[in-house]
Scaffold this active site. Structure first.
Site: not given
Ligand SMILES: Cc1cc2nc3c(=O)[nH]c(=O)nc-3n(C[C@H](O)[C@H](O)[C@H](O)COP(=O)(O)OP(=O)(O)OC[C@H]3O[C@@H](n4cnc5c(N)ncnc54)[C@H](O)[C@@H]3O)c2cc1C
Length: 481
Positions: A10, A13, A42, A111, A204, A225, A322, A346, A357, A362
Site C-alpha cells: 500500500s 504503486a 517517508y 535535486e 518479500d 542515499h 535506499h 520499486e 536512479r 521513483s
Molecule cells: C526515506 C525515503 C525517502 C524517499 N524520498 C523519495 C522522494 O522524495 N522521491 C521519490 O521519487 N522517491 C523517494 N524515495 C523512494 C520512494 O519512496 C519509493 O521507491 C516508493 O515510495 C516505492 O513505492 P512502492 O509503492 O513501490 O512501495 P512502498 O511505498 O515501499 O510500499 C510497499 C508496501 O508493500 C507492503 N508489503 C511489503 N511486503 C509485504 C508483504 N509480504 N505482505 C503485505 N504487504 C507487504 C508494505 O507494507 C508497503 O505497504 C524515498 C524512499 C525513502 C525510504
C-alpha cells in the site's frame, strides 16, 4: 467478493493502482502494517515531472539516462517521463496539495542530477501527503477490501499462471485463490544494516516472484542515499533529503572543507562520502541556510529532537541503502513473465532507472506504471473468481537463530555488497547465503512471518549477489574496486 484483483502493498504503486482499478473491478489490498506504512510515506523530496514550460521532456529524459549510466531502457524512460504530468494531475485530483508558488502555479524544486527545477513537493513530507490523500480516497471506495496487519507469504502457481496468495494474519495462515495478483511490495533496504527503508521492506514480493518463476533484472544496482543521519532520537536512521543539498547545503569533512560537488548524482556523492569516512566523519553544513526551518520543517524538528541546531551545528551523515533500481522484470504495463502476476513500483524493474536512479523518479514510476496496469486490466476481459478458501498445503521455512542471523546478513550485505564491492567479497557472500539457505527446513503447520521475511531476504540477497558477480566492471551504483 466477486472477481477482485489482489494487490500486495500500500505505497504509491499499490494504492494508486487500487484506486484506478476500483473503477471497474473489485480489489483486495493486503498490507503488512497499517496502510500508510511504506517507503512512500517517508518520501521527503517529491516527484519529478516536466511541469515548467521552460523545462522539456528531452531534458528530463537526458538527465535520467545520464544518471542511469546509459543502461536505461529508452522506451520506459520516454513513456514514464511523458506521462508524468498526467500522473501528477491525477494525484492533485485525489487531493494531494502540492506546494504552490506565486499566482498558484506549482512550486518546483531541484535535486542532484536534474538540470532544471522539476520536482513537485509538499514541504519535506511529500510522501506523507500522497499516502494521506490516496488512503482517504481508497477508504471511500466500496469496491475495495483492505486487509491490514497481514503478511503475504507466498504465491501459489498452477500450470503457468498464478493461482493465489497465502498470507498470515494474527499467526494464522490463510489463502486467497486468485489468478490476478499485483505485487507492489516496495524495496529491499532491510537487507542492509544501514538503510533509509522502513522495517516492512524486506524484499518479500521479489522473493515470492522468484519462487513463482518470475525473472528479475538489474538486481545488482542498489542505490545508497548519500546523507543519512544515524543518531536520530527515534533510533531509526533518518534521511536528509537531497533537496537540502539542492537548495544549497554543503558536504564537508572534519576540517570543514567541501570535497565533492553536492549536486553530482547519488552514486558519485555516496562514493565520495564513503572514501572520506575512512579517515573521519562527514557532515552536512546548513548553517548558512536562513530559511531552513520553513522549507524543511520535518528535518529541522527531527534534528532538534536529537539535540542538533541546524543554524549552529554540523549534521553528521553516512550513506545508507535506499533504493533498488532493478527488481522483477516487467513490461510497461507491469506484466511479468508469469501469467496473471504483475509487479509495479520499486519491486519491479521497467528499465527506467538503468544503473542508478535519478532523484524523485521513483514515485513518478510508481504512479505512472500503476496507471498503465489499471488501463491494461480494464482492456483485458476479467475471468478470475477470487475467494478465500482453506488451503493448508503451504510449507513454511524454519530457522533456529533468526534474530542473530538477520543481523549478520544485514552487516555482511553492507560490508560485502555495499557501495564499493570486490569480486572476492561477492563470492564470499554468495557462499555465506548458500550455506544459510541449506539450513532452512520447510515444515507444514508453521506460520512465522519473521521466518518468511528472513527466507525472502536470503533469496533476494543471493539474487543481488549473483547479478553483481555477473558484472565484473563498475557501472552506475554497482562499483567494483
Ligand atoms: C526515506 C525515503 C525517502 C524517499 N524520498 C523519495 C522522494 O522524495 N522521491 C521519490 O521519487 N522517491 C523517494 N524515495 C523512494 C520512494 O519512496 C519509493 O521507491 C516508493 O515510495 C516505492 O513505492 P512502492 O509503492 O513501490 O512501495 P512502498 O511505498 O515501499 O510500499 C510497499 C508496501 O508493500 C507492503 N508489503 C511489503 N511486503 C509485504 C508483504 N509480504 N505482505 C503485505 N504487504 C507487504 C508494505 O507494507 C508497503 O505497504 C524515498 C524512499 C525513502 C525510504
Amino acid at each position: 467478493m466477486e472477481n477482485p484483483v489482489v494487490v500486495i502493498g500500500s505505497g504509491i504503486a499499490g494504492l494508486n493502482f487500487a484506486l484506478k482499478a476500483a473503477k471497474f473491478r473489485k480489489v483486495v489490498v493486503l498490507t503488512k502494517m497499517e496502510l500508510k506504512e511504506s517507503a512512500t510515506f517517508y518520501a521527503q523530496g517529491g516527484i519529478a515531472s516536466v511541469i515548467n514550460p521552460e523545462d522539456s521532456f528531452e531534458s528530463h529524459i537526458k538527465d535520467t539516462i545520464k544518471a542511469g549510466a546509459n543502461h536505461n531502457k529508452i522506451e520506459a524512460v520516454e513513456l514514464i517521463i511523458n506521462e508524468g504530468p498526467k500522473a501528477v494531475a491525477d494525484l492533485i485530483e485525489y487531493g494531494v496539495d502540492f506546494q504552490r508558488a506565486e499566482k498558484g502555479v506549482l512550486a518546483l524544486t531541484r535535486e542532484g542530477g536534474h538540470s532544471a527545477n522539476r520536482i513537485v513537493y509538499v514541504g519535506d513530507y511529500t510522501g506523507k501527503e500522497v499516502e494521506k490523500a490516496l488512503i482517504a480516497k481508497l477508504r471511500e471506495c466500496k469496491n475495495v477490501k483492505i486487509i491490514e496487519y497481514t503478511q503475504a507469504l507466498d504465491l501459489k502457481v498452477a500450470g503457468n499462471g498464478v493461482a493465489g496468495v497465502w498470507y498470515e494474519v494474527e499467526g494464522k495462515i490463510c489463502f486467497i485463490a486468485s489468478n490476478e495478483v499485483v505485487l507492489a511490495t516496495g524495496g529491499i533496504g532491510q537487507l542492509y544494516e544501514h538503510t533509509t527503508n522502513p522495517k516492512v521492506l524486506t524484499g518479500d514480493g521479489i522473493a515470492m516472484a522468484l519462487r513463482a518463476g518470475a525473472e528479475t533484472e538489474d538486481m545488482e544496482f542498489v542505490q545508497f542515499h548519500p546523507t543519512v543521519f544515524m543518531q536520530s532520537s527515534s533510533g531509526n536512521p533518518f534521511l536528509i533529503s537531497e533537496a537540502v543539498r539542492g537548495e544549497g547545503a554543503y558536504l564537508v569533512d572534519l576540517n570543514e572543507n567541501r570535497f565533492v560537488d553536492e549536486l553530482f548524482s547519488r552514486d558519485i556523492v555516496a562514493r565520495a562520502i564513503f572514501e572520506k569516512l575512512k579517515t573521519g566523519s562527514v557532515y552536512l553544513d546548513c548553517r548558512h541556510m536562513k530559511q531552513f526551518g520553513l522549507r524543511f520543517p520535518t528535518i529541522e524538528k527531527e534534528l532538534q529532537l536529537s539535540g542538533l541546531d541546524v543554524r549552529k551545528d554540523l549534521i553528521p551523515v553516512v550513506p545508507a541503502a535506499h533504493y533498488l533500481c532493478g527488481g522483477i522484470k516487467t513490461d510497461l504495463n507491469g506484466c511479468t513473465n508469469v501469467a496473471g502476476l504483475y509487479a509495479i513500483g520499486e519491486c519491479a524493474c521497467t528499465g527506467l532507472h538503468g544503473a542508478n536512479r535519478l532523484a524523485s523518479n521513483s514515485l513518478l514510476e510508481g504512479a505512472v506504471i500503476s496507471n498503465k496496469l489499471a488501463e491494461f486490466l480494464q482492456d483485458k476481459k476479467a475471468e478470475v473468481i477470487v475467494k478465500t478458501v482453506a488451503d493448508e498445503s503451504l510449507y513454511s521455512p524454519v530457522f533456529e537463530y533468526i534474530e542473530a542471523d538477520i543481523l549478520s546478513l544485514q552487516k555482511l550485505m553492507l560490508a560485502k555488497v555495499g557501495i564499493v564491492r570486490s569480486m572476492e567479497e561477492l563470492r564470499e557472500m554468495q557462499k555465506y547465503i548458500v550455506e544459510q539457505l541449506k539450513k532452512v527446513k520447510m515444515t507444514k503447520a508453521v506460520s512465522s512471518a519473521a521466518n518468511w521475511e528472513y527466507y525472502n531476504m536470503l533469496q533476494v540477497g543471493l539474487e543481488i549477489v549473483k547479478a553483481a558477480l555477473k558484472r565484473d566492471e563498475s557501472l552506475g551504483c554497482h562499483f567494483i574496486d
